[in-house]
Scaffold this active site. Structure first.
Site, mmCIF file in Angstrom:
data_model
loop_
_atom_site.group_PDB
_atom_site.id
_atom_site.type_symbol
_atom_site.label_atom_id
_atom_site.label_comp_id
_atom_site.label_asym_id
_atom_site.label_seq_id
_atom_site.Cartn_x
_atom_site.Cartn_y
_atom_site.Cartn_z
ATOM 1 N N ILE A 131 0.833 -1.207 0.000
ATOM 2 C CA ILE A 131 0.000 0.000 0.000
ATOM 3 C C ILE A 131 0.866 1.254 0.000
ATOM 4 O O ILE A 131 1.801 1.378 0.799
ATOM 5 C CB ILE A 131 -0.936 0.046 1.233
ATOM 6 C CG1 ILE A 131 -1.686 -1.271 1.401
ATOM 7 C CG2 ILE A 131 -1.928 1.175 1.107
ATOM 8 C CD1 ILE A 131 -2.601 -1.300 2.599
ATOM 9 N N ASP A 132 0.536 2.169 -0.875
ATOM 10 C CA ASP A 132 1.138 3.496 -0.852
ATOM 11 C C ASP A 132 0.529 4.277 0.312
ATOM 12 O O ASP A 132 -0.600 3.995 0.740
ATOM 13 C CB ASP A 132 0.857 4.199 -2.187
ATOM 14 C CG ASP A 132 1.234 5.659 -2.142
ATOM 15 O OD1 ASP A 132 2.402 5.952 -1.859
ATOM 16 O OD2 ASP A 132 0.345 6.503 -2.373
ATOM 17 N N LYS A 133 1.255 5.253 0.824
ATOM 18 C CA LYS A 133 0.754 6.012 1.979
ATOM 19 C C LYS A 133 -0.141 7.171 1.554
ATOM 20 O O LYS A 133 -1.340 7.178 1.839
ATOM 21 C CB LYS A 133 1.921 6.539 2.822
ATOM 22 C CG LYS A 133 1.467 7.366 4.037
ATOM 23 C CD LYS A 133 2.622 7.900 4.821
ATOM 24 C CE LYS A 133 3.327 9.039 4.098
ATOM 25 N NZ LYS A 133 2.478 10.264 4.031
#
Length: 736
Positions: free
Chosen positions: A440-442
């Site tokens: 997951i990207d932040k």
């Protein structure tokens, strides 16, 4: 005094009959003219609505036709594409327009087959009745049966013969090969037998095979029409007009296709949003349920994003158009769903391989069955051989096998669209259930993605120079800097030589000064001496550090609960971000994420995904930015936030319209339900055909003395297709 012309003739305006003026009993005056009628009923109709009979009526509207150049494709073989209508060279089905439109009109094949079904069914009834009960009443006649059965076979069943012949010419044997062989053999034998005065004929079998096959085709076409109806429902969400703000503040109603990017539109209570954009003033409670699956209306205020097709329930606001026409989220949803419904899942390869060998094997089995009955069967041997061969050909028709995967995919993808989950293709849907690692990207995925400035060092001059430079950037941090500077009414200067260094920062010249704005890694690469000092974003002027900016990006309200659900399902969670390690660790700690990799460039994210895949993990990547696109493309399944960039959405196999991670769990449930449905269909189709062929060949005859009739075989074949269609349609009501 003028005398009446006793021979004068008038035309009844209602029915068109001639009326003698001298003896007419039914007349009326209208608009200064006298009208004559043949009977009181015509008079009553006319006086009720004179204009209906006096004004020329438009010709009956013809159903819309596809415009020249329209691409047609096969619903079961999407790789088959051609300009204009025709039939599929692989399966014989009628091609349909690749792009669904609101003015497409009814499915011509469905209309044609429905007409053939009703007329053929009506003609088949006396054939069956004569065969079963004719001898009771003493009216049994092969000639009468032939009279009724022939139009059923040669007219109602004509499309099957055409497709059967085409399949042989192209050596792409399919279900229509078997239908044409079985039906044609039964009818031709019966015609010859009738002329020779034989007692045994099989007109009822030939007629019923055609009618039951037509029934199966009509049910299948209606099911496909229902899935296409979901796309037409989405198309219907878009309004035809919008209220555009004029130059002098006057609102003007304009056609939606005339709206351009940058136009200002007013959306009043109860109206639909015409295009994608952002609210500039006012507010409204917008119902987005048709696109995101979210039941509760969402309050939209200045700066909020609004999507075409959603409904403003209350309040009024002015919005600026940002995406129009084919670029709106609604248009892209329609395109994605349409393409995904026709895509092929890897599991379908198994059905394709089996079907490729199945039809020749069935023909061989029919020949062997006929030979066995001819050699070893009881008298009349030829009759028994014919019945066995026709029954094998009909019962083994692989229509259920061909429908098993495409029907489930079509329904599953449509179901996902109604929940705000857009599946790009069947392969992504199949892989999703196997995912065991979620990367997951932040920013914009775990967090809101609209960062706000929390602290600035170096004074307002740092902020002014940073804002002047960032006017050429579309990064979320740039928007925050510009907004913060505008609130303080800082005078920004023009920038030149602007350059975006993806994942690191930006550079340019402002007021003759060389500016570098970005993370520590970027400034060090450019030769700036930072010592041990680090902040998320730092400004260097002519090679010297002059100030820093710290941002806050709130975590989405639903993120923590969504991650907890995914962990319970056994997923390994890994966070990747281009932000500095301290910020990344702070967010990860709040969300309970133990695996974090920070300060990554776009290529670094893609390499991390590749490393996880090399470890044997099935990886899904969720992100929303340009810098996430390489990782989204590298993952087994890319998951884009619908609130993100176009590149991210184009690189992903799944798009979450609302941009909510909670939808990932729903997408996995949808994948499991769809794949389970496909496996059920394939199992049923394989078992049905494996058991049906020996039964039709007469394997139980030595034990039971019973031989399967072609009529029973046709009914079983139709039932198998109906069962597969019914099972696939269950997905529309399943709990996801």
């Amino acid at each position: 005094m003028a005398t009446m012309d006793t021979e004068a003739i008038a035309i009844d305006p209602v029915c068109g009959m001639k009326v003698k003026v001298a003896t007419a009993k039914n007349t009326t005056e209208h608009a200064g003219h006298t009208y004559y009628f043949c009977n009181p009923k015509c008079l009553v109709k006319f006086t009720g609505d004179p204009d209906k009979y006096l004004k020329p009526q438009p010709a009956e509207a013809l159903p819309p036709q596809a415009p020249p150049g329209t691409i047609f494709t096969c619903p079961m073989h999407p790789d088959v594409r051609q300009v204009g209508p025709g039939s599929c060279p692989d399966c014989g089905m009628a091609l349909e327009p690749a792009e669904i439109t609101l003015d497409q009109g009814p499915n011509e094949e469905l209309v044609d087959f429905t007409r053939r079904l009703w007329i053929g069914g009506a003609l088949a009834v006396p054939v069956v009745a004569l065969d079963m009960f004719g001898h009771v009443f003493g009216v049994h006649s092969n000639w009468i049966e032939m009279l009724f059965a022939t139009p059923v076979v040669l007219w109602a069943g004509w499309p099957f013969f055409v497709r059967g012949v085409q399949s042989v010419r192209r050596w792409s044997l399919n279900m229509f090969t078997l239908i044409a062989l079985g039906t044609g053999t039964a009818w031709l034998y019966s015609v010859v037998a009738t002329f020779q005065g034989a007692d045994s004929v099989y007109f009822e079998s030939a007629a019923l095979i055609v009618v039951l096959t037509l029934l199966g085709q009509v049910l299948e076409l209606r099911a496909r029409e229902a899935t296409s109806g979901a796309i037409r429902g989405l198309l219907g969400l878009s309004p035809k007009t919008a209220l555009k703000l004029g130059v002098h503040g006057h609102d003007e109603e304009v056609a939606i296709d005339t709206i351009k990017v940058g136009d200002w539109l007013r959306v009043r209570p109860g109206e639909k949003v015409a295009v994608d954009g952002r609210v500039s003033e006012g507010s409204g409670s917008v119902d987005e349920s048709t696109l995101t699956g979210e039941a509760m209306p969402v309050m939209k205020e200045a700066g909020a994003r609004v999507i075409a097709g959603t409904v403003n329930q209350s309040g009024s606001f002015v919005m600026k158009a940002e995406k129009v026409g084919a670029d709106t989220m609604l248009a892209r949803i329609v395109k994605l769903v349409s393409e995904a419904q026709r895509s092929r899942a890897p599991i379908q390869r198994l059905a394709d391989v089996v079907a490729g060998w199945f039809v020749p094997a069935v023909i061989a089995a029919a020949v062997l069955a006929a030979a066995a009955w001819t050699i070893w069967g009881p008298e009349p041997r030829f009759t028994h051989a014919l019945l066995a061969a026709v029954s094998v050909l009909i019962i083994a028709c692989p229509c259920a096998l061909g429908l098993a995967t495409p029907m489930s995919i079509m329904v599953g993808v449509g179901r996902g669209a109604s929940l705000g989950i857009l599946i790009r293709n069947a392969e992504a849907l199949e892989r999703l259930e196997k995912v065991d690692t979620l990367v997951i990207d932040k920013t914009g995925t775990l967090t809101v993605g609209r960062p706000e400035i929390a602290e600035v060092t170096g004074g307002l001059e740092t902020l002014r120079l940073a804002a002047s430079l960032e006017r050429g950037s579309e990064h979320p941090l740039a928007a925050a800097i510009l907004s913060f500077a505008q609130e303080r009414r800082l005078a920004m200067a023009p920038a030149s030589d602007f350059k975006n260094h993806a994942g690191r920062g930006v550079s340019g010249t402002v007021e003759g000064k060389r500016l570098l704005l970005g993370n520590a890694r970027f400034l060090k690469e450019q030769g700036v001496d930072l010592g041990d000092f680090q902040r998320p974003v730092m400004l260097a002027v002519d090679g010297k550090l002059t100030g820093t900016i710290r941002f806050d990006d709130p975590i989405k309200e639903t993120t923590a609960a969504a991650l907890a659900d995914l962990r319970r399902e056994g997923l390994r969670i890994v966070m990747l971000t281009g932000d500095n390690k301290r910020t990344a660790d702070a967010v990860a700690q709040q969300l309970g994420i133990t695996e974090v990799e920070a300060e990554l460039l776009p290529d670094d994210k893609a390499r991390t995904v590749q490393r996880l895949k090399a470890e044997g993990r099935i990886v899904a990547m969720a992100g929303d930015g340009i810098n996430d696109a390489p990782a989204l493309a590298a993952a087994d399944v890319g998951i884009a936030m619908g609130t993100g960039t176009d590149i991210a959405i184009e690189s992903a196999g799944v798009t979450l319209v609302k941009g909510d991670l909670a939808a990932i769990a729903r997408a996995r449930h949808l994948s499991r339900a769809t794949m389970a449905n496909i496996r059920q269909n394939l199992f049923f189709a394989f078992v049905y055909n494996a058991a049906g062929v020996p039964l039709a060949a007469g394997v139980l005859y030595p034990v039971t003395g019973l031989l399967l009739s072609p009529m029973v075989a046709a009914a079983a074949m139709a039932l198998s297709s109906v069962s597969v269609i019914g099972n696939a349609l269950r997905l529309r009501k399943s709990t996801i």
